[in-house]
Design an enzyme around this catalytic site. Structure first.
Site, PDB file in Angstrom:
ATOM      1  N   GLU A  37      49.358  11.896  15.101  1.00 52.36           N
ATOM      2  CA  GLU A  37      50.702  11.151  15.158  1.00 52.36           C
ATOM      3  C   GLU A  37      51.735  12.038  14.115  1.00 52.36           C
ATOM      4  O   GLU A  37      52.954  12.110  14.486  1.00 52.36           O
ATOM      5  CB  GLU A  37      50.866   9.840  14.777  1.00 52.36           C
ATOM      6  N   TYR A 120      57.115   3.547  12.811  1.00 56.90           N
ATOM      7  CA  TYR A 120      56.441   3.696  14.413  1.00 56.90           C
ATOM      8  C   TYR A 120      55.044   4.445  14.024  1.00 56.90           C
ATOM      9  O   TYR A 120      54.186   4.085  14.322  1.00 56.90           O
ATOM     10  CB  TYR A 120      57.233   4.972  14.881  1.00 56.90           C
ATOM     11  N   ASP A 138      58.775   4.886  19.172  1.00 61.75           N
ATOM     12  CA  ASP A 138      59.581   6.095  19.241  1.00 61.75           C
ATOM     13  C   ASP A 138      60.591   6.533  20.000  1.00 61.75           C
ATOM     14  O   ASP A 138      60.984   5.651  20.775  1.00 61.75           O
ATOM     15  CB  ASP A 138      58.336   7.185  19.058  1.00 61.75           C
TER      16      ASP A 138
END
Length: 356
Positions: A37, A120, A138
């Site tokens: 991520e 997020y 996101d």
């Protein structure tokens, strides 16, 4: 946002049939999800795949990331950009080792407390790795939800993000929060594309979508225009001596902090070589390049410099092909000059750049 209440079943079915096979999805441990991520922030999946493979081979666990020397870490990250992401990864790894006994924390609040982890990323890790029903919102998710629900709020405003996050929290399937978050992201990345070009015929939410029904996919999501970037005209000096090229380290704070670079200055600074104490035996133009940062554009012209002596300013280094390959992380901003640098390094040390 009642459309979201009907979304989970068709979206999850679509995701199970269409999800891309990605290494962090195949083994969704907290460490794998976290690193992927962070790498994927403002970076395309295709660009991340090889970096992720190499990173995991070198640093397979949190403890390895916490202990690795910073230069090695930045070399592994070289070319991905936004290098503070890598530094924050290491800060967070050290937090995990020091505050959580080396075990990745398993609550949203604890994950959110790690360096470089925002709402997020915490939501993605918590839902995918731990099955905690929290949203991961996101840019892709904001676009999908804005179009499906017809939301006309500016998606760059925190009030819009929080409204969408709250709506998703209320309608999230508690048995599959990780898959649901990934499905929303996947839909935005592969079907509900930006710039008014969604592939609506392939969308599992087409029957629910307000923007498709009202013909407003090109108008949504709403996003205020960005301020124009500042343009800097710079001269990049490729300085060679003895089969090596000169590098200097950027300041510890600011743009490209702490990375190695080919020396460069604003184009108005015509006395740079003299200030550095470098006497050119030969000097020639070496091409142009451009690099766009979030708020600045560099328009660069290179000068090839054959130094009359190997003396360099304090803190600078001479780097040969091996050092450039294995030791020094030179950011992508200078990619346009990699070929010129390589050509200069291939000239035997006893020969001139211009008279081999």
């Amino acid at each position: 946002m009642h459309e979201l209440e009907q979304l989970p079943i068709p979206l999850l079915q679509w995701f199970r049939d269409n999800a891309r096979v990605l290494p962090w999805r195949s083994e969704p441990t907290p460490y794998h999800v976290w690193v992927s991520e962070i790498m994927l922030q403002q970076t395309r999946v295709a660009a991340v795949l090889e970096y992720y493979r190499r990173f995991m081979a070198a640093l397979p666990a949190v403890a390895d990331l916490a202990e690795v020397e910073e230069g090695r870490l930045l070399k592994l990250w070289e070319g991905l950009g936004y290098y503070n992401r890598a530094r924050n990864l290491q800060k967070a790894a050290r937090q995990i080792m020091g505050e959580f006994g080396g075990v990745f924390p398993g609550t949203y609040e604890a994950i959110r407390s790690l360096a470089g982890v925002g709402d997020y990323t915490a939501g993605a890790i918590a839902s995918i790795a731990f099955g905690i029903p929290v949203p991961a919102v996101d840019g892709n998710v904001l676009r999908v939800v804005a179009r499906i629900t017809g939301d006309r709020g500016d998606i760059q405003k925190s009030s819009t993000k929080e409204r969408i996050r709250s709506a998703l929290r209320e309608t999230m399937p508690v048995q599959a929060p990780g898959d649901y978050n990934q499905a929303l992201m996947e839909l935005g990345a592969t079907v509900c594309l930006p710039n008014g070009a969604p592939l609506c015929r392939r969308c599992p939410a087409a029957g629910l979508c307000t923007a498709l029904r009202e013909g407003t996919t090109g108008e949504l999501p709403v996003k205020a225009p960005k301020k124009p970037r500042r343009v800097e005209e710079r001269t990049v000096y490729l300085i060679f001596s003895g089969g090596k090229v000169a590098l200097r380290r950027r300041p510890a704070r600011g743009l490209l902090a702490g990375l190695w670079e080919y020396p460069n200055e604003l184009r108005t600074d015509e006395g740079a070589l003299s200030r550095w104490g470098i006497v050119p035996a030969r000097l020639e133009r070496g091409g142009t390049g451009k690099h766009i940062f979030s708020h600045i554009e560099w328009h660069m012209t290179a000068l090839l410099v054959e130094a009359a002596s190997p003396a360099l300013p304090e803190g600078w280094v001479w780097a040969g092909p091996r050092e450039l390959e294995e030791v020094y992380a030179v950011p992508n901003a200078f990619r346009a000059f990699a070929g010129a640098a390589r050509s200069g390094l291939e000239v035997p040390a006893q020969q001139s750049l211009w008279n081999p």
